[in-house]
Scaffold this motif. Sequence first.
Motif, PDB file in Angstrom:
ATOM      1  N   ILE A 125       6.587  -7.846 -16.884  1.00 28.51           N
ATOM      2  CA  ILE A 125       7.702  -8.593 -16.281  1.00 28.51           C
ATOM      3  C   ILE A 125       7.646 -10.054 -16.721  1.00 28.51           C
ATOM      4  O   ILE A 125       8.675 -10.636 -17.081  1.00 28.51           O
ATOM      5  CB  ILE A 125       7.683  -8.478 -14.731  1.00 28.51           C
ATOM      6  CG1 ILE A 125       7.985  -7.044 -14.298  1.00 28.51           C
ATOM      7  CG2 ILE A 125       8.637  -9.464 -14.086  1.00 28.51           C
ATOM      8  CD1 ILE A 125       9.379  -6.548 -14.635  1.00 28.51           C
ATOM      9  N   ILE A 146      13.077  -2.748 -11.731  1.00 26.59           N
ATOM     10  CA  ILE A 146      12.639  -3.645 -12.812  1.00 26.59           C
ATOM     11  C   ILE A 146      13.747  -4.662 -13.122  1.00 26.59           C
ATOM     12  O   ILE A 146      13.491  -5.857 -13.215  1.00 26.59           O
ATOM     13  CB  ILE A 146      12.261  -2.834 -14.066  1.00 26.59           C
ATOM     14  CG1 ILE A 146      10.992  -2.025 -13.800  1.00 26.59           C
ATOM     15  CG2 ILE A 146      12.101  -3.744 -15.287  1.00 26.59           C
ATOM     16  CD1 ILE A 146      10.772  -0.887 -14.774  1.00 26.59           C
ATOM     17  N   VAL A 165       6.091  -2.873  -9.953  1.00 21.61           N
ATOM     18  CA  VAL A 165       6.362  -3.193 -11.356  1.00 21.61           C
ATOM     19  C   VAL A 165       5.109  -3.771 -12.014  1.00 21.61           C
ATOM     20  O   VAL A 165       4.268  -4.379 -11.354  1.00 21.61           O
ATOM     21  CB  VAL A 165       7.553  -4.170 -11.503  1.00 21.61           C
ATOM     22  CG1 VAL A 165       8.833  -3.544 -10.996  1.00 21.61           C
ATOM     23  CG2 VAL A 165       7.274  -5.483 -10.827  1.00 21.61           C
ATOM     24  N   GLU A 223       8.948  -0.779 -18.005  1.00 15.23           N
ATOM     25  CA  GLU A 223       9.004  -2.190 -18.368  1.00 15.23           C
ATOM     26  C   GLU A 223       8.258  -2.460 -19.676  1.00 15.23           C
ATOM     27  O   GLU A 223       8.668  -3.317 -20.462  1.00 15.23           O
ATOM     28  CB  GLU A 223       8.526  -3.104 -17.236  1.00 15.23           C
ATOM     29  CG  GLU A 223       7.207  -2.758 -16.613  1.00 15.23           C
ATOM     30  CD  GLU A 223       7.263  -1.738 -15.484  1.00 15.23           C
ATOM     31  OE1 GLU A 223       6.759  -2.033 -14.396  1.00 15.23           O
ATOM     32  OE2 GLU A 223       7.778  -0.639 -15.696  1.00 15.23           O
TER      33      GLU A 223
END
Length: 178
Positions: free
Chosen positions: A70, A104, A65, A164
């Motif tokens: 994030i 995610i 990710v 993401e």
Amino acid sequence: MKKVFIATLAFMALSTYSVNAQTSEINQRIKNERGVLLIGQQNMEPFNKKPFKAWYDEEYTPYVVDQPSIKKLEKENISSYEITIFIGSWCPDSHREFPRFIKILQELKYPVDKVQIFALDRQKKSPHEDEKVYNVTHVPTFIIKKDGKEIGRITEAPETGFLEKDLLNIINKAKSSS
């Protein structure tokens, strides 16, 4: 008194039947000349079993990710959003993007059991025509909602190249327009 008791028993029996009928409709599969497909509403269970586990794990396990995205998403109270996903268990784009999206969500500690997942057949249809409700014409489609209202979607592949980042863009765009 006897009639009330019988009516209560009948109501309970019908209620139990209704719940069981709904439960049995989750994780349906159909078999055709090309193999087994998922159809209709799903949970994560089929992706832990053959034949779906192979393609699911192929993308989920190695996917790294985007940590900067994030970190930003962690500040957005992601669990306050509703997520509906349409996939095709036959579709290479779904094989790639769906496991990545789930990874995610898990990284963000989003309760994956809260995600609504619908699998469509090769004609992009489901038994209850859920795709029509959301005007879905391509898979995968990731629909993001806030307070029951759609604020954005990712269709087939992320515009930025990262799910993401697209998710963050959807949330930021919705925040700036409200």
